[in-house]
Design a protein around this motif. Sequence first.
Motif, PDB file in Angstrom:
ATOM      1  N   UNK A   1     -51.237  14.162 -12.247  1.00  0.00           N
ATOM      2  CA  UNK A   1     -51.212  13.435 -10.895  1.00  0.00           C
ATOM      3  C   UNK A   1     -49.586  13.439 -10.555  1.00  0.00           C
ATOM      4  N   UNK A   2     -48.760  13.478 -11.441  1.00  0.00           N
ATOM      5  CA  UNK A   2     -47.173  13.051 -10.762  1.00  0.00           C
ATOM      6  C   UNK A   2     -47.011  14.375 -10.202  1.00  0.00           C
ATOM      7  N   UNK A   3     -47.158  15.315 -10.457  1.00  0.00           N
ATOM      8  CA  UNK A   3     -46.895  16.726  -9.224  1.00  0.00           C
ATOM      9  C   UNK A   3     -47.272  17.045  -8.756  1.00  0.00           C
ATOM     10  N   UNK A   4     -48.684  16.271  -8.301  1.00  0.00           N
ATOM     11  CA  UNK A   4     -49.469  15.955  -7.004  1.00  0.00           C
ATOM     12  C   UNK A   4     -48.907  15.554  -6.044  1.00  0.00           C
ATOM     13  N   UNK A   5     -48.332  14.450  -6.337  1.00  0.00           N
ATOM     14  CA  UNK A   5     -47.686  13.161  -6.261  1.00  0.00           C
ATOM     15  C   UNK A   5     -46.494  13.440  -4.942  1.00  0.00           C
ATOM     16  N   UNK A   6     -45.969  14.057  -6.060  1.00  0.00           N
ATOM     17  CA  UNK A   6     -44.106  14.781  -5.872  1.00  0.00           C
ATOM     18  C   UNK A   6     -44.183  15.750  -4.200  1.00  0.00           C
ATOM     19  N   UNK A   7     -45.475  16.746  -5.525  1.00  0.00           N
ATOM     20  CA  UNK A   7     -45.864  17.623  -3.755  1.00  0.00           C
ATOM     21  C   UNK A   7     -45.882  16.819  -2.782  1.00  0.00           C
ATOM     22  N   UNK A   8     -47.355  16.458  -2.877  1.00  0.00           N
ATOM     23  CA  UNK A   8     -47.578  15.372  -1.504  1.00  0.00           C
ATOM     24  C   UNK A   8     -46.809  14.854  -0.312  1.00  0.00           C
TER      25      UNK A   8
END
Length: 79
Positions: free
Chosen positions: A21-28
């Motif tokens: 989830x943290x990686x997805x938030x950074x990507x977004x």
Amino acid sequence: MRVVGNTHIALPSLMPSAAGLRQAAIHQATGMALMRVASSGVRKGVYRFASHEAANRASEEAIVVAISLNLTLLGNAPP
């Protein structure tokens, strides 16, 4: 066959991990920071295509429109 590296890629699961989830938030957040126009270029509506190639062509054209709008607003429009 030659194996390079030892990274294990997580398999899809029903419950996402905190790291995922943290990686997805950074990507977004990175994608949103690079965009000036919050649009994918695809207008709302129902689309029917005669073939997969036609659908892919329409999708690629929408991406080109979104990229050109973003570049124009950034002041980096191609000549």
